[in-house]
Design a protein around this motif. Structure first.
Motif, PDB file in Angstrom:
ATOM      1  N   THR A 221      -5.483  -3.700  -5.960  1.00  0.00           N
ATOM      2  CA  THR A 221      -4.227  -2.906  -6.210  1.00  0.00           C
ATOM      3  C   THR A 221      -3.474  -3.241  -7.437  1.00  0.00           C
ATOM      4  O   THR A 221      -2.842  -2.173  -8.166  1.00  0.00           O
TER       5      THR A 221
ATOM      6  N   ILE B   1      -5.225  -1.025  -9.964  1.00  0.00           N
ATOM      7  CA  ILE B   1      -4.811   0.397  -9.706  1.00  0.00           C
ATOM      8  C   ILE B   1      -3.596   0.849 -10.262  1.00  0.00           C
ATOM      9  O   ILE B   1      -3.325   1.787 -10.773  1.00  0.00           O
TER      10      ILE B   1
ATOM     11  N   ARG C 273     -12.325   0.384  -8.447  1.00  0.00           N
ATOM     12  CA  ARG C 273     -11.706  -0.675  -7.854  1.00  0.00           C
ATOM     13  C   ARG C 273     -11.480  -0.655  -6.360  1.00  0.00           C
ATOM     14  O   ARG C 273     -11.565  -1.902  -5.559  1.00  0.00           O
ATOM     15  N   THR C 274     -11.517   0.480  -5.718  1.00  0.00           N
ATOM     16  CA  THR C 274     -11.229   0.534  -4.315  1.00  0.00           C
ATOM     17  C   THR C 274     -12.713   0.480  -3.775  1.00  0.00           C
ATOM     18  O   THR C 274     -12.858  -0.384  -2.771  1.00  0.00           O
TER      19      THR C 274
ATOM     20  N   ILE D 281      -9.776   3.841 -10.602  1.00  0.00           N
ATOM     21  CA  ILE D 281      -9.035   3.525  -9.250  1.00  0.00           C
ATOM     22  C   ILE D 281     -10.179   3.686  -8.226  1.00  0.00           C
ATOM     23  O   ILE D 281     -10.034   2.816  -7.405  1.00  0.00           O
TER      24      ILE D 281
ATOM     25  N   TYR E  79      -8.443   4.863  -1.612  1.00  0.00           N
ATOM     26  CA  TYR E  79      -7.814   3.737  -1.458  1.00  0.00           C
ATOM     27  C   TYR E  79      -6.924   3.709  -0.273  1.00  0.00           C
ATOM     28  O   TYR E  79      -6.973   2.562   0.445  1.00  0.00           O
TER      29      TYR E  79
ATOM     30  N   CYS F 296     -14.802   7.498  -2.561  1.00  0.00           N
ATOM     31  CA  CYS F 296     -14.860   6.580  -3.942  1.00  0.00           C
ATOM     32  C   CYS F 296     -16.154   7.243  -4.654  1.00  0.00           C
ATOM     33  O   CYS F 296     -16.015   7.556  -5.991  1.00  0.00           O
TER      34      CYS F 296
ATOM     35  N   LYS G  31       0.899  -1.118   0.086  1.00  0.00           N
ATOM     36  CA  LYS G  31      -0.009   0.041   0.150  1.00  0.00           C
ATOM     37  C   LYS G  31       0.948   1.204   0.115  1.00  0.00           C
ATOM     38  O   LYS G  31       0.507   2.108  -0.824  1.00  0.00           O
TER      39      LYS G  31
END
Length: 222
Positions: free
Chosen positions: A84, A87, A209-210, A206, A136, A144, A14
């Motif tokens: 991840t 992303i 997906r988060t 991003i 994220y 988000c 991360k």
């Protein structure tokens, strides 16, 4: 591998993504400034430094693959690693778009198009990426949603910039000017706006997906 070490590796991944995102946003803003200033040397340097981000991308991608292959994560950890992985691809593509904008910085005669500056568009796009990465890092589903909703504003601003350019060209007195140069300037401006709009699309990816990573819900994935 102990659970503590496993958690450390997840956290390190991360942090790596955060560092890459910070670098990508910085490059995007630098590229936009170079374009605005007509700084050909600065823009070229930004484009040439894209290899640095590509190497970081491959390194972090490898970490994702190792975690998937060696640790076989499940549930939330699996969603984190897979999100991840995706992303990282979006961040790498944003860096490519920043490199493109850097290359456009030396467009001959582009100063005649200052009536339609891109600084505010670039700021909107880079802020959208930064906000998506913040969501994220903080695992914030509402952030988000905010990023995804905000993409409409960026799209509208890009469309308005193109409209402004058309109005400018319609009123422009090109007598005695090099029409080929004006055409090249116009093309590069439109490519820059298009690339900034694409940056926003990657920021949405991003965020989507988060959101899936956090909620196990594909609502925001188009």
């Amino acid at each position: 591998m102990t659970r503590d070490r496993y958690e450390t590796e997840l956290e390190a991944l991360k942090e790596g993504v955060t560092s890459m995102a910070t670098l990508v946003v910085e490059r995007l803003r630098e590229a936009a400034r170079a374009y605005e200033d007509g700084d050909e040397d600065g823009g070229r340097e930004i484009a040439q430094r894209d290899d640095e981000i590509n190497e970081l991308y491959l390194e972090l991608e490898s970490e994702c693959i190792d975690l998937l292959a060696l640790q076989q994560p499940v549930a939330g950890d699996l969603r984190f690693v897979v999100a991840t992985f995706k992303i990282l691809t979006d961040l790498e593509r944003i860096a490519d778009l920043a490199a493109n904008i850097g290359r456009y910085a030396g467009t001959p005669g582009r100063d005649r198009l200052t009536v339609v500056p891109i600084a505010d568009i670039a700021d909107m796009a880079s802020s959208q990426v930064a906000d998506a990465i913040a969501a994220y890092v903080e695992a914030d589903p509402e952030q988000c949603r905010t990023v995804v909703a905000g993409d409409t504003d960026l799209d509208q601003r890009c469309e308005a910039a193109a409209d402004d350019l058309v109005r400018y060209l319609a009123a422009y007195d090109a007598a005695g000017d090099d029409h080929e140069t004006l055409l090249a300037d116009t093309k590069q401006f439109l490519l820059t706006v298009r690339d900034l709009e694409r940056v926003g699309d990657h920021a949405v990816n991003i965020a989507a997906r988060t959101f899936y990573m956090i909620e196990s819900d594909d609502e925001l994935i188009y």
